[in-house]
Design an enzyme around this catalytic site. Structure first.
Site, PDB file in Angstrom:
ATOM      1  N   ARG A  58       0.807  -1.217   0.000  1.00 58.96           N
ATOM      2  CA  ARG A  58       0.000   0.000   0.000  1.00 58.96           C
ATOM      3  C   ARG A  58       0.843   1.272   0.000  1.00 58.96           C
ATOM      4  O   ARG A  58       0.333   2.352  -0.275  1.00 58.96           O
ATOM      5  CB  ARG A  58      -0.915   0.031   1.248  1.00 58.96           C
ATOM      6  N   ASP A 133     -11.757   0.037  -4.407  1.00 61.20           N
ATOM      7  CA  ASP A 133     -11.142   0.205  -3.081  1.00 61.20           C
ATOM      8  C   ASP A 133     -10.947  -1.083  -2.302  1.00 61.20           C
ATOM      9  O   ASP A 133     -10.551  -1.045  -1.143  1.00 61.20           O
ATOM     10  CB  ASP A 133     -11.926   1.223  -2.241  1.00 61.20           C
ATOM     11  N   LEU A 157     -12.503  11.925   0.265  1.00 60.62           N
ATOM     12  CA  LEU A 157     -12.283  12.882  -0.810  1.00 60.62           C
ATOM     13  C   LEU A 157     -13.454  13.857  -0.891  1.00 60.62           C
ATOM     14  O   LEU A 157     -14.614  13.463  -0.784  1.00 60.62           O
ATOM     15  CB  LEU A 157     -12.125  12.155  -2.144  1.00 60.62           C
ATOM     16  N   CYS A 190     -13.139  25.273   8.521  1.00 63.08           N
ATOM     17  CA  CYS A 190     -14.341  24.466   8.797  1.00 63.08           C
ATOM     18  C   CYS A 190     -13.969  23.176   9.525  1.00 63.08           C
ATOM     19  O   CYS A 190     -13.003  22.509   9.182  1.00 63.08           O
ATOM     20  CB  CYS A 190     -15.053  24.130   7.489  1.00 63.08           C
ATOM     21  N   CYS A 240     -22.169   5.076   8.370  1.00 60.78           N
ATOM     22  CA  CYS A 240     -22.516   6.349   9.006  1.00 60.78           C
ATOM     23  C   CYS A 240     -22.210   7.460   8.019  1.00 60.78           C
ATOM     24  O   CYS A 240     -21.097   7.531   7.493  1.00 60.78           O
ATOM     25  CB  CYS A 240     -21.707   6.524  10.286  1.00 60.78           C
ATOM     26  N   ASP A 241     -23.183   8.327   7.771  1.00 62.83           N
ATOM     27  CA  ASP A 241     -23.014   9.402   6.790  1.00 62.83           C
ATOM     28  C   ASP A 241     -22.799  10.771   7.419  1.00 62.83           C
ATOM     29  O   ASP A 241     -22.693  11.771   6.700  1.00 62.83           O
ATOM     30  CB  ASP A 241     -24.253   9.482   5.881  1.00 62.83           C
ATOM     31  N   CYS A 247     -20.798  18.204   5.168  1.00 64.21           N
ATOM     32  CA  CYS A 247     -19.773  18.935   4.434  1.00 64.21           C
ATOM     33  C   CYS A 247     -20.404  20.081   3.631  1.00 64.21           C
ATOM     34  O   CYS A 247     -21.307  19.848   2.815  1.00 64.21           O
ATOM     35  CB  CYS A 247     -19.035  17.992   3.487  1.00 64.21           C
TER      36      CYS A 247
END
Length: 372
Positions: A58, A133, A157, A190, A240-241, A247
């Site tokens: 990786r 991924d 991202l 932020c 979980c969002d 954002c």
């Protein structure tokens, strides 16, 4: 043989169904390797032993394939058309991460990556390898280097066009393609994603302790949910969002046009009682083609029962009592905690009846109130 320019690659990628394509060169210097070493050294990967086992591969794209000279980075928008956090105000319904509300994105993206890679290889004679991924390749740093977006403080991202809602795919190639510029970090001061996290999984901006992350706990982690995180999970049963959904860059994102990511049966905030009644065959049928299927019924019902325990709804008590007799200890243990939350008096009665015959030590600890 015909030569594909970078512009032609992008044109074909959009025709195949990707929303964005940019290209970067594989460079010897790779700052992301040090961040990954620190992540694993700190133990932030939790029980994901495969991250440690594949660490060397990786550390750099060329460790995956030393012949790679360029990376074609592809993005696919999966932006929701409703507020994904609205379900958190409906504790009797299941909260499921946006990305899992449709067909498994790995399957969708990999088919398109293979189409692009096959055409590119056949017409240029260059070598190619495709990655989603699941492979030991750090695709987010590559995406940032290619200009698809930047890794935000939540480590995911962020795109100026798609906010925090973008799937990534990679085609590595031996071809030397003209590259695009990197994207700058636009997070500024932020910290909305850090402050919203229910389990305080970010020890610092741009750092994630997966051991505290609800996505990790509900998907990757195999044991009983640690006691300190159960209440914080609320009704989130798969992923979980929160950090993604808050954002500010999402205001520029559009709803995904990808029909394959539209909600399927059992995935659009279903009732927790209905989910608790799924046997193994029904679970596999309900989530066929969905990423949810990969965690299997025992982890899924562990999550459902945790949500039931947080619901405060007495109507779930019969479902919980029934699962006290489930053959899988992970489910029995989660049912014990849910019963203790919903009906403490009945919990005492059931404990006195069942504890003497229970042979699994983790389940016994739940009855005795000594769960970790």
């Amino acid at each position: 043989m015909p030569t594909w320019t970078s512009d032609h690659v992008k044109t074909v990628a959009l025709e195949i169904g990707f929303d964005v394509c940019r290209i970067t060169t594989i460079r010897p210097e790779w700052l992301a390797s040090e961040r990954l070493k620190q992540f694993v050294s700190a133990g932030y990967h939790g029980d994901m032993g495969w991250m440690e086992e594949t660490l060397e591969r990786r550390l750099h794209p060329n460790a995956m394939w030393d012949g790679a000279r360029s990376a074609i980075m592809l993005g696919l928008n999966y932006g929701p058309d409703t507020d994904p956090l609205a379900v958190l105000d409906k504790p009797e319904q299941a909260g499921i991460s946006v990305y899992a509300k449709g067909r498994d994105y790995h399957d969708v993206i990999k088919k398109r990556l293979k189409r692009l890679a096959r055409s590119f290889a056949e017409e240029t004679g260059e070598q190619v390898k495709v990655f989603v991924d699941t492979a030991p390749l750090m695709e987010k740093p590559l995406a940032e280097q290619a200009g698809l977006g930047w890794q935000g403080k939540h480590t995911n991202l962020v795109s100026r066009e798609f906010g925090s809602w973008m799937f990534l795919g990679v085609v590595l190639t031996s071809a030397a393609l003209e590259e695009d510029g990197a994207e700058a970090d636009h997070c500024g001061s932020c910290r909305a994603c850090l402050d919203v996290c229910p389990t305080k999984a970010f020890p610092a901006p741009y750092q994630l302790d997966a051991r505290r992350c609800i996505s990790y706990l509900t998907i990757e982690y195999d044991g009983p949910i640690p006691s300190e995180f159960r209440k914080a999970m609320g009704n989130r049963i798969y992923g979980c969002d929160d950090c993604l959904a808050v954002c500010p860059w999402n205001k520029f994102a559009s709803h995904s046009n990808e029909l394959k990511f539209e909600a399927q049966r059992y995935t659009d905030a279903p009732d927790l009682s209905m989910l608790s009644q799924l046997d193994d065959e029904a679970f596999r049928t309900a989530y066929s083609g969905s990423p949810i299927k990969r965690i299997k019924r025992h982890k899924f019902l562990r999550n459902v029962l945790t949500a039931i325990g947080n619901s405060g709804a007495k109507r779930f008590v019969p479902d919980v009592v029934r699962l006290l007799s489930d053959e899988h200890p992970l489910i029995r243990g989660a049912a014990i905690w849910a019963l203790s939350e919903l009906a403490p008096d009945q919990f005492v009665i059931e404990r006195d009846q069942r504890l003497p015959d229970e042979t699994d030590e983790s389940v016994r600890r739940e009855w005795q109130g000594r769960a970790g």
